[in-house]
Scaffold this motif. Structure first.
Motif, short mmCIF file in Angstrom:
data_model
loop_
_atom_site.label_atom_id
_atom_site.label_comp_id
_atom_site.label_asym_id
_atom_site.label_seq_id
_atom_site.Cartn_x
_atom_site.Cartn_y
_atom_site.Cartn_z
N GLY A 66 9.75 -13.44 -2.08
CA GLY A 66 10.21 -13.80 -0.73
C GLY A 66 11.61 -12.63 -0.47
N GLY A 67 11.64 -12.20 -1.62
CA GLY A 67 12.52 -10.39 -1.27
C GLY A 67 12.00 -9.30 -0.65
N GLY B 59 2.37 0.65 -6.67
CA GLY B 59 3.11 0.59 -5.70
C GLY B 59 3.37 -1.14 -5.80
N GLY B 60 4.36 -1.20 -5.55
CA GLY B 60 4.54 -3.03 -5.80
C GLY B 60 5.29 -4.25 -4.46
N PRO C 44 6.23 -2.80 2.08
CA PRO C 44 5.77 -4.87 2.12
C PRO C 44 4.61 -5.48 3.58
CG PRO C 44 7.98 -4.59 1.37
CD PRO C 44 7.50 -3.24 2.14
N ALA C 45 3.87 -5.97 2.59
CA ALA C 45 3.14 -6.69 3.73
C ALA C 45 2.51 -7.87 2.95
CB ALA C 45 1.68 -6.07 3.64
N ARG C 46 2.55 -9.36 3.91
CA ARG C 46 2.55 -10.13 4.06
C ARG C 46 1.42 -11.02 4.16
NH1 ARG C 46 6.80 -12.58 0.46
NH2 ARG C 46 8.53 -11.07 1.03
N PRO D 284 1.09 -1.13 -0.20
CA PRO D 284 0.13 -0.19 -0.32
C PRO D 284 0.63 1.15 0.05
CG PRO D 284 -0.17 -1.24 2.24
CD PRO D 284 0.72 -2.17 1.38
N CYS D 285 0.65 2.51 -0.81
CA CYS D 285 1.12 3.45 -0.95
C CYS D 285 0.57 4.78 -0.49
CB CYS D 285 1.57 3.48 -2.63
SG CYS D 285 2.27 2.20 -3.82
N CYS D 286 1.24 4.95 0.66
CA CYS D 286 1.29 5.94 1.29
C CYS D 286 1.75 7.17 1.03
CB CYS D 286 0.82 6.27 2.95
SG CYS D 286 0.19 4.54 3.25
#
Length: 193
Positions: A192-193, A186-187, A17-19, A8-10
């Motif tokens: 796992g990176g 965003g991406g 990043p979130a998983r 999510p871009c803010c």
């Protein structure tokens, strides 16, 4: 399998990043119920919903018996039923030529033998609650359960793109939803990176 990643871009903070093992695209009744159910089982999820808040416009208004059984399983049936008007106010379906036109027919859908059989078969009952009211109950419960399960509810975001990664996993690009269809991008990499 690898977990999907949401980015999510803010503007106020750098993207992070979130998983989670589950990504839910859409925060309507099904998406919110899915979030509630997963959180109750301790499964982290990320819900993306384009709208920042619920849409107040009338939409669906009858909640069938099976759906009420599902809400009963997660302890929400009484909260949902508390929003419904008394059955005498909605049990008859009136058919007219126009909104203010002459009535053609009136049918009491709850005055049939099938209704009695259904009432005997389930402790849950068909009810009349607007979709915005239902979504509010589900949104509150999803928000209450999310922190303990490690889940996130991202309202005002949309899934812009996703890739299935070789060897498993999914990379998801999320962006802030805007009225014009564009948004900040965003991406993230679920590899796992």
């Amino acid at each position: 399998p690898r977990s999907p990643t949401v980015f999510p871009c803010c503007r106020a903070m750098p993207p992070k990043p979130a998983r989670a093992p589950v990504l839910i695209a859409g925060g309507g009744p099904v998406g919110l119920y899915t979030s509630v159910l997963l959180s109750r089982f301790g499964v982290p999820s990320i819900l993306l919903e384009r709208q920042r808040a619920g849409i107040p416009h009338p939409r669906a208004h009858l909640i069938n018996t099976r759906s009420m059984e599902l809400f009963r399983e997660v302890g929400l049936d009484q909260r949902v039923e508390s929003l419904a008007p008394p059955m005498r106010e909605w049990r008859e379906f009136r058919y007219c030529r126009s909104l203010l036109g002459r009535q053609i027919a009136c049918d009491d859908h709850m005055a049939t033998p099938a209704w009695d059989v259904l009432q005997e078969a389930s402790p849950a009952r068909l009810t009349h609650v607007s979709q915005p009211g239902l979504e509010e109950v589900l949104r509150e419960e999803a928000a209450r359960l999310a922190p303990e399960a490690g889940s996130q509810l991202l309202f005002g975001y949309e899934c812009a793109h996703f890739d299935v990664l070789p060897g498993g996993g999914v990379r998801v690009e999320a962006r802030r939803a805007t009225r014009g269809g564009g948004g900040e991008g965003g991406g993230g990499d679920g590899g796992g990176g």
